[in-house]
Design a protein around this motif. Structure first.
Motif, PDB file in Angstrom:
ATOM      1  N   ASP A  99     -30.145 -22.294 -66.412  1.00 31.66           N
ATOM      2  CA  ASP A  99     -31.098 -21.202 -66.222  1.00 31.66           C
ATOM      3  C   ASP A  99     -31.009 -20.593 -64.827  1.00 31.66           C
ATOM      4  OD1 ASP A  99     -32.571 -21.615 -68.802  1.00 31.66           O
ATOM      5  OD2 ASP A  99     -32.955 -23.561 -67.883  1.00 31.66           O
ATOM      6  N   ILE A 100     -30.611 -21.422 -63.869  1.00 38.99           N
ATOM      7  CA  ILE A 100     -30.538 -21.027 -62.460  1.00 38.99           C
ATOM      8  C   ILE A 100     -29.278 -21.647 -61.869  1.00 38.99           C
ATOM      9  CG2 ILE A 100     -31.679 -21.176 -60.197  1.00 38.99           C
ATOM     10  CD1 ILE A 100     -34.323 -21.691 -61.729  1.00 38.99           C
ATOM     11  N   LEU A 101     -28.670 -20.957 -60.902  1.00 44.04           N
ATOM     12  CA  LEU A 101     -27.554 -21.520 -60.151  1.00 44.04           C
ATOM     13  C   LEU A 101     -27.864 -21.454 -58.669  1.00 44.04           C
ATOM     14  CD1 LEU A 101     -24.432 -19.825 -61.848  1.00 44.04           C
ATOM     15  CD2 LEU A 101     -25.532 -21.992 -62.478  1.00 44.04           C
ATOM     16  N   LYS A 113     -22.417  -7.865 -61.421  1.00 43.43           N
ATOM     17  CA  LYS A 113     -22.225  -7.229 -62.724  1.00 43.43           C
ATOM     18  C   LYS A 113     -22.639  -8.147 -63.868  1.00 43.43           C
ATOM     19  CE  LYS A 113     -18.244  -4.449 -61.191  1.00 43.43           C
ATOM     20  NZ  LYS A 113     -16.767  -4.268 -61.341  1.00 43.43           N
ATOM     21  N   SER A 114     -22.555  -9.455 -63.656  1.00 40.83           N
ATOM     22  CA  SER A 114     -22.812 -10.394 -64.752  1.00 40.83           C
ATOM     23  C   SER A 114     -23.992 -11.325 -64.522  1.00 40.83           C
ATOM     24  CB  SER A 114     -21.557 -11.237 -65.016  1.00 40.83           C
ATOM     25  OG  SER A 114     -21.177 -11.941 -63.852  1.00 40.83           O
ATOM     26  N   MET A 115     -24.626 -11.247 -63.348  1.00 42.94           N
ATOM     27  CA  MET A 115     -25.792 -12.092 -63.063  1.00 42.94           C
ATOM     28  C   MET A 115     -26.664 -11.398 -62.030  1.00 42.94           C
ATOM     29  SD  MET A 115     -23.760 -15.054 -60.904  1.00 42.94           S
ATOM     30  CE  MET A 115     -22.289 -14.878 -61.949  1.00 42.94           C
ATOM     31  N   ASP A 116     -27.907 -11.843 -61.922  1.00 41.76           N
ATOM     32  CA  ASP A 116     -28.821 -11.288 -60.922  1.00 41.76           C
ATOM     33  C   ASP A 116     -29.054 -12.318 -59.823  1.00 41.76           C
ATOM     34  OD1 ASP A 116     -29.141  -8.833 -62.161  1.00 41.76           O
ATOM     35  OD2 ASP A 116     -30.825  -9.508 -63.377  1.00 41.76           O
ATOM     36  N   LYS A 227     -29.716 -15.463 -65.004  1.00 34.19           N
ATOM     37  CA  LYS A 227     -29.047 -14.652 -66.019  1.00 34.19           C
ATOM     38  C   LYS A 227     -29.422 -13.178 -65.853  1.00 34.19           C
ATOM     39  CE  LYS A 227     -27.650 -14.932 -70.831  1.00 34.19           C
ATOM     40  NZ  LYS A 227     -27.751 -15.736 -72.072  1.00 34.19           N
ATOM     41  N   LYS A 228     -28.482 -12.314 -66.117  1.00 37.39           N
ATOM     42  CA  LYS A 228     -28.688 -10.872 -65.983  1.00 37.39           C
ATOM     43  C   LYS A 228     -29.909 -10.434 -66.797  1.00 37.39           C
ATOM     44  CE  LYS A 228     -26.896  -7.013 -64.283  1.00 37.39           C
ATOM     45  NZ  LYS A 228     -26.732  -6.838 -62.831  1.00 37.39           N
ATOM     46  N   GLY A 229     -30.837  -9.753 -66.144  1.00 29.52           N
ATOM     47  CA  GLY A 229     -32.004  -9.230 -66.834  1.00 29.52           C
ATOM     48  C   GLY A 229     -33.225 -10.131 -66.816  1.00 29.52           C
ATOM     49  N   ASN A 230     -33.107 -11.334 -66.266  1.00 27.52           N
ATOM     50  CA  ASN A 230     -34.245 -12.251 -66.244  1.00 27.52           C
ATOM     51  C   ASN A 230     -35.109 -11.966 -65.015  1.00 27.52           C
ATOM     52  OD1 ASN A 230     -36.047 -14.337 -66.584  1.00 27.52           O
ATOM     53  ND2 ASN A 230     -34.484 -15.875 -66.998  1.00 27.52           N
TER      54      ASN A 230
END
Length: 263
Positions: A99-101, A113-116, A227-230
């Motif tokens: 869920d988180i990095l 482009k692929s994560m926030d 994750k992108k959009g979260n």
């Protein structure tokens, strides 16, 4: 209407309601669902001391680990931090297995482009480690040497640009400490990696090496990825990060691993 017809009508109504309800329940996005999970799984590649490392008893420690724990406490998040190899880290986030990095991840346009990303929590720059007897004085001097890097890191990227993607002079390792150990063993002539890792390594290892900076290396910042959009989870993380910076918690953790901050 006959009894059979009534039963059939009732069955169809229940089935129809069930399908409608199921459809409504599936409208929320995977990113939104992850922010409401009771326990969030945090991925980190625990081979990058002092940011993250695995102890003999398999517990994790390091600057990133303590920062994430402090942020989660302030944000009211329940987390479990899991050791995750770097090469699969981003895929685990995109698949929903993490869920988180938090893993000394440099914020850059390609990754965005692929994560926030959260607000930055650490400023880094690349350094060059070489033996004391080396004649290297700048990054360009590495062109004819064998250079160690960690796979997929900024160090890997800049050395690849200098020597070429298919250069046999680039030796890639699963972790920067492994690359630095190879430097000690004489298997490579130099290592390029983040300042925090290189400085920490030589503070605890042989001193017959020197660390060089180069003006061609631009400063970079680390961020916590979701994750992108979260946006809901990202807002909570940014809130927790802001709080630990305001109340001195961040400075205390920074001091523990890197000493006093330099202005």
């Amino acid at each position: 209407m006959t009894r059979l017809a009534l039963l059939l009508t009732s069955f169809l109504l229940v089935a129809s309601f069930g399908c409608t309800q199921k459809k409504e329940e599936s409208t929320s996005s995977p990113a939104e669902k992850s922010s409401s999970k009771k326990e969030l799984i945090v991925g980190t590649d625990a081979a990058y001391a002092p940011f993250e490392s695995e102890n003999a008893d398999k517990t994790l420690s390091g600057f990133d680990i303590e920062i994430m724990q402090a942020v989660a406490a302030k944000a009211g998040l329940q987390i479990q931090i899991v050791n995750t190899p770097w090469e699969g880290l981003f895929n685990q986030l995109n698949s929903g297995d993490r869920d988180i990095l938090i893993s000394a991840i440099t914020i850059n346009e390609e990754r965005k482009k692929s994560m926030d990303f959260s607000d930055p929590y650490f400023e880094a720059v690349q350094l060059i480690a070489v033996p004391n007897k080396s004649t290297v004085t700048k990054f360009e001097d590495l062109k004819k040497l064998k250079v160690g890097v960690q796979i997929g890191t900024t160090g890997d990227s800049v050395v690849t640009q200098l020597l070429g993607r298919d250069s046999s002079s680039i030796k890639r390792f699963e972790g920067t400490p492994l690359a630095l150990q190879e430097l000690i063993n004489g298997g490579v002539d130099a290592v390029v990696a983040d300042n925090g890792v290189i400085n920490n390594f030589f503070a605890n290892n042989p001193k017959n090496f020197k660390v060089l900076s180069d003006t061609s290396f631009s400063k970079e910042v680390y961020g916590i990825a979701v994750k992108k959009g979260n946006t809901e989870l990202l807002q909570k993380i940014n809130s927790g990060l802001s709080q630990i910076k305001a109340d001195g918690t961040y400075d205390n953790i920074y001091r523990k691993y890197f000493g006093e901050k330099k202005n």
